[in-house]
Scaffold this motif. Structure first.
Motif, PDB file in Angstrom:
ATOM      1  N   LYS A   1       2.747  -1.793  -2.834  1.00 15.06           N
ATOM      2  CA  LYS A   1       3.205  -1.718  -4.011  1.00 15.06           C
ATOM      3  C   LYS A   1       4.332  -0.826  -4.510  1.00 15.06           C
ATOM      4  CE  LYS A   1      -0.762  -2.871  -7.026  1.00 15.06           C
ATOM      5  NZ  LYS A   1      -1.190  -3.892  -5.970  1.00 15.06           N
TER       6      LYS A   1
ATOM      7  N   GLU B   1      -2.716  -8.875  -3.613  1.00 17.76           N
ATOM      8  CA  GLU B   1      -3.028  -9.190  -4.911  1.00 17.76           C
ATOM      9  C   GLU B   1      -1.751  -8.581  -5.722  1.00 17.76           C
ATOM     10  OE1 GLU B   1      -6.636  -7.335  -5.490  1.00 17.76           O
ATOM     11  OE2 GLU B   1      -7.735  -8.582  -4.704  1.00 17.76           O
TER      12      GLU B   1
ATOM     13  N   GLU C   1       1.066  -7.693  -8.744  1.00 15.04           N
ATOM     14  CA  GLU C   1       0.615  -7.372  -9.974  1.00 15.04           C
ATOM     15  C   GLU C   1       1.251  -8.420 -10.960  1.00 15.04           C
ATOM     16  OE1 GLU C   1       2.129  -3.329 -12.249  1.00 15.04           O
ATOM     17  OE2 GLU C   1       2.644  -3.414 -10.362  1.00 15.04           O
TER      18      GLU C   1
END
Lengths: 292, 404
Positions: free
Chosen positions: B166, B204, B206
């Protein structure tokens, strides 16, 4: 009906792109993902941090909308998320039939479940009205200007619907901003048919063609009524339906006179012969598609 | 640091480099693979196609695109839709992707792509050098270079780990020398599915293209905001530096194999002469170092594993006490007459307290063989630099004068 293409965008008054975008989303509804190549539509609808799109929308580059749409569709399938979600590419004539040709050809040959809508305003409008492969015969653009020894663009339009038909597309339709209900109906049908479907939307550009901003629909109608832009549907390679012109049939001059891009044809010496050639193009369409 | 490999012999196979990479891709569980065949990348995409035909990659679509341009363009759509994406290419194919490379990075899509490094045309040449990927260094992709087949394979999982972090969210190229690594068979461990599942979490993102939460991707940014987008890309590259080290360390903990993170060192601690290189050439240099060390020559190896983000600090710490550094490059910036590893190492040491002579030697272009003798001659020349200074800062080390 809620518009999924919101106001506040930076399109010109009478903008053809905004109208086709709005009609496309009226046809598709909320459950869709839209892919746009670079062009007026992308620039005027998504000035960061604003957007006019009330549906998921992605822009990558000028020449790759067909591939990006393929990728979106493949990803949804792979992740089990495709369902009824419609994948729609929406781009201009340059991005579609010129620089994006390879990418759209690949997408259709591979048979992705996508609908490609070409907004054909017959030149590169975003960069200042340069000719494209969709520019009609004798139109004056900034790279095919009329001049002492030129009547404008020396070639007729590339026949993109025929090219897409040759790819084995199950559904192809031409449509026009002059007939919004017809446009919405055809786009809806295209999105509901599985496989790669193609809509070619004739879209007069007030700025690039040189007509009053209130005349977009009127100019579009005249293109159809003269036979210069035939409206038809093709299913699995065969023409299955045409919109007859009948008594509405108009001479090409009625259409050409409304636009600055053809004004030289009414001033230059010898231009009368050019008008005859343009009329012959319209007559051939009328004959080929049985529009009378 | 040293390369640590506790290879379990029961788990070992003999496999081609391309197969090892294709297998690594498979066990990383991609959702969309999009690639176009080009020598010497073809075996990778053929092996992946066979996996697909045998139903061995679940929840995955393979798009057989009509060009490299579309190969990567399709992945813009796929990655934006939330898919883990993979492609592979080389040389002309990578150059054709040039415009899309910037786009993928600017849109912060963590695509992973293997580059089977090959020379660029003209003259057309299908053999190995690294001009293709080095020429894409400013496109905003993480670039890592593998030394051998096992590392080429394992780097794939590490690349996903870093790219999808991330704090990074940047695409990554894993580079393996064409033919030298892609078409060679070696004993190796095919990347273990159960361990990869432990190492690499599901992707996954955002933000995705989702009709339930409509978002706009790829908007245009005018002068009031463009700079900040670019700044944030650089910040992501800065963030990737420690993440690459962490990914290598965590990989070692789970798999027991380690190749360095940003860099690796071999016999550098007391070295007077340090040779720097990337890719399969590193293996050759290891052997030369062993040979010369046996003769009492204090030579060491600095393997640069990550070229983007550029590990300036790590390099500086290794070379600071050397008497001379030689950067070896399988690429040239025409008009500067330097390879990029040399140029960038030299530049990163300027304005620091490290004052060590550094020269660049270009070699192995277009697949020219690099025998140990070529490296030994370079070391011999480097000895002269220690005693009498730099004569020629940068040049080809294997030029055939008789052909000019």
């Amino acid at each position: 009906m809620k518009s999924l293409f919101t106001s506040g965008h930076r399109g010109c008054a009478g903008c053809c792109d905004a109208m086709v975008a709005k009609f496309t989303l009226m046809a598709a509804g909320e459950d869709c993902i839209v892919i746009s190549p670079t062009g007026c539509l992308e620039v005027m609808s998504t000035p960061y941090p604003e957007t006019s799109w009330e549906v998921p929308w992605v822009h990558s580059l000028f020449e790759n909308a067909g591939a990006v749409a393929s990728g979106v569709e493949a990803a949804l399938k792979a992740m089990g998320k495709k369902g009824d979600t419609k994948v729609i590419a929406l781009g201009g004539d340059g991005a579609t039939i010129d620089i994006g040709m390879r990418s759209i050809s690949g997408a259709f040959e591979r048979g992705h479940d996508i609908t490609y809508v070409c907004i054909d305003n017959e030149a590169y409008m975003n960069t200042g009205v340069q000719r494209s492969g969709a520019t009609p015969f004798d139109a004056s653009t900034t790279t095919s200007p009329a001049g002492k020894v030129s009547y404008g663009n020396p070639r007729p339009k590339k026949n993109m619907p025929a090219i897409m038909a040759a790819h084995g597309s199950p559904y192809i339709a031409t449509t026009s901003l002059g007939y919004p209900k017809d446009m919405i109906k055809k786009i809806k049908k295209a999105t509901e048919i599985e496989g790669p479907t193609y809509i070619h939307a004739h879209a007069p550009c007030t700025t690039g063609w040189g007509f009053d901003t209130s005349k977009t629909v009127e100019v579009a109608k005249l293109a159809v009524q003269t036979g210069l832009w035939p409206l038809y549907e093709m299913e699995n390679g065969e023409v299955t339906k045409v919109r007859k012109i009948g008594k509405q049939k108009k001479p090409v001059e009625d259409y050409l006179k409304m636009q600055k891009r053809f004004k030289h044809l009414f001033k230059m010496e010898g231009a009368g012969e050019q008008l005859k050639l343009i009329q012959a193009l319209a007559d051939k369409n009328i004959e080929d598609f049985g529009l009378e | 640091m040293t390369v640590i490999r506790t290879l379990d012999k029961d788990k070992m196979d003999v496999a081609e480099g391309s197969y090892a990479v294709a297998h690594a891709v498979k066990v990383c569980r991609p959702n969309v693979i999009s690639a176009y065949p080009i020598t010497p990348q073809t075996h990778i995409v053929e092996d992946l196609s066979q996996f697909m035909a045998d139903g061995e990659i679940p929840n995955c679509e393979y798009i057989t695109v009509e060009s490299e341009f579309s190969a990567l363009s399709a992945l813009v759509g796929s990655a934006a839709a939330g898919a883990r994406c993979y492609s592979a290419t080389t040389s002309q194919g990578l150059e054709l992707m040039h415009e899309v490379l910037f786009n993928v990075s600017g849109m912060r899509l963590p695509v992973v792509m293997t580059i089977a490094n090959r020379a660029v045309s003209a003259p057309i040449n299908i053999w190995n050098d690294q001009q293709d990927s080095i020429s894409q260094r400013d496109t905003g992709w993480i670039q890592m270079y593998a030394e051998d087949l096992q590392e080429s394979s394992d780097m794939t999982a590490q690349a996903y780990k870093v790219a999808e972090d991330k704090d990074v969210m940047m695409p990554a190229m894993t580079c393996m020398d064409g033919f030298i690594l892609s078409h060679v068979y070696e004993p190796l461990v095919l990347l273990e599915q159960d361990l990869v599942d432990e190492y690499l979490p599901a992707y996954e993102p955002e933000f995705t293209l989702d009709p339930k939460n409509p978002l706009t991707f790829g908007a245009f940014a005018d002068p009031t905001a463009y700079t900040e987008f670019r700044y944030l890309q650089q910040q992501a590259m800065d963030n990737a530096l420690p993440k690459i080290e962490e990914a290598a360390n965590e990989f070692y903990e789970i798999f027991g194999r380690y190749y360095g993170g940003l860099i690796d060192e071999y016999e550098t601690e007391d070295a007077d002469i340090i040779l720097m290189a990337m890719g399969s050439l590193v293996g050759t240099i290891r052997d030369v170092v062993d040979k010369l060390r046996a003769k009492g020559i204090k030579v060491g190896l600095l393997k640069v594993r990550t070229f983007r983000p550029f590990p300036a600090e790590a390099i500086k710490n290794v070379v600071k006490d050397a008497k001379v550094v030689v950067a070896l490059d399988k690429n040239i910036s025409l008009g500067l007459n330097e390879g990029s590893l040399f140029t960038e190492t030299k530049a990163s040491l300027y304005n620091t307290k490290v004052d060590v002579p550094i020269v660049g030697r270009m070699l192995g272009h277009g697949g020219r063989d690099i025998p140990e003798k070529t490296i030994e001659d370079i070391v011999e020349e480097a000895k002269g630099i220690i005693s009498s200074g730099i004569n020629t800062e940068s040049k080809y080390a294997d030029l055939k004068e008789e052909l000019l």
